[in-house]
Design an enzyme around this catalytic site. Sequence first.
Site, PDB file in Angstrom:
ATOM      1  N   ALA A 137       0.703  -1.195  -0.309  1.00 51.22           N
ATOM      2  CA  ALA A 137       0.107  -0.180  -0.382  1.00 51.22           C
ATOM      3  C   ALA A 137       0.595   1.319  -0.030  1.00 51.22           C
ATOM      4  CB  ALA A 137      -1.028  -0.101   1.290  1.00 51.22           C
ATOM      5  N   LYS A 138       0.090   2.723  -0.483  1.00 54.00           N
ATOM      6  CA  LYS A 138       1.177   3.778   0.137  1.00 54.00           C
ATOM      7  C   LYS A 138      -0.018   4.795   0.150  1.00 54.00           C
ATOM      8  CE  LYS A 138       5.198   5.526  -0.037  1.00 54.00           C
ATOM      9  NZ  LYS A 138       6.543   4.479   0.234  1.00 54.00           N
TER      10      LYS A 138
END
Length: 429
Positions: free
Chosen positions: A118-119
């Site tokens: 994720a980011k």
Amino acid sequence: MPVVDTPIGQSPTDSAKENLWELSLKQLDLVARKIGLDPGIHKYLSYPKRTLIVSVPVRMDDGTVEVFEGYRVQHNLGRGPAKGGIRYHPDVTLDTVKALAFYMTLKCAVVNIPFGGAKGAVRCDPKKLSIGEIERMTRRYASEIGILIGPEKDIPAPDLNTNSQIMSWIMDTYSMNVGYSAPGVVTGKPLEIGGSLGRQEATGLGVIDVLEEVARRAGLDFKSFKVVIQGYGNVGASAAKFAAARGARVIAVSDIEGGIFASDGLDIGELDRHVARYKTVKGYPRGEFIANKDLLELPCDVLIPAALENQITSHNAGRIQAKMVVEAANGPTTSQADAILNERGIMLVPSILANAGGVTTSYFEWVQDIQAFFWEEEQIYGRLRQIMTKSTAEVWDLAQKEGVNLRMAAHMIAVSRVAAALKHRGIYP
Ligand code: NAD
């Protein structure tokens, strides 16, 4: 659409940018072909699982209201909960965040820790915000992405321009919203609220663990290395510290203000005291000033880009004089530059391996938080070294066996692991 590099000094939002998401899809195509990836899984990995865009209204100090755009992208959760940093940057785009989430999926897989990728980001220039404005923006952003994050769901961490204070505010905001303390919701926290010993320096330390193992495998003497580091933040400064502590010579470093160069090697302890005082390496008296552009082209053994993406491009790759590039930053080398370095026989250690020490120690922090049982620094550094050395050896061996470069080998291992997880789980329903 032809891909054009971003010249040094030009912002990644310029029209000449290399779109990082398009680059990551191209890299996925290459690795898919190489490993004979199931076409269904190839398609599956070509889309992020979840993309959340939020608006973040903030009451500014002068009473006006500003609205910032924020993102949280979960690329793939096949191997476990989502994991990935949060960056504050004026040039960040949704495509950059999607690509960085994709690289997190691969990074967690290459070091074999049980997370998906994720980011997150808020498009803002934190240098223009007061501390109070940053706190209010962080808390509102944390609430807005609260529908995705959680200790068992998605665990953010620091990235560009975010730090342990910002992680503390996210942890507190999330905890206030759920009604109990949830230290496991973020990593990179201060020790007093469930942080891990060693986390602050882990990414830079991991970079040096990887570099040492690559040197050993390549039959090179680490202690003879002259090292140049672009970016003297969390990652660059700790990479400099551990490179010097283990006997290499750090001859130049830079930050956004410019760089300093000393052919005999910089005294990193003294430089750190200068940076603590002036917040920049610029003006450090025992070295010559060097522009960022020139720093990248210095003759050296190892160049460590540790700032941001799109720094080694088709415009300067032909002039890089390093024998080896170790990508401490995410995506610092464009695809055209990558091909040029490869042709010129410059070894490149890819970011998904080189900077995976950060997420590995984040994993240790999360494990400690959910067990409420904390480890000594020695155990953390020992376990980190074990994972970084083993992962580097696996990548090196596959590169030798398949006759491919280290980037391709790392991507082959990572994509194969993610694909195996998705195959076991099947496609719901
Ligand atoms: P940071 O904000 O602490 O430091 C960034 C440094 O780069 C600062 O010194 C800044 O002045 C400098 N910089 C910015 N633009 C520059 C430019 N154009 N030229 C030269 N220097 C410039 O950020 P960080 O956490 O050290 O992250 C650096 C890179 O490492 C990013 O690509 C990030 O995604 C990656 N990374 C960070 C971690 C982590 O644990 N912090 C983990 C994995 C990867």
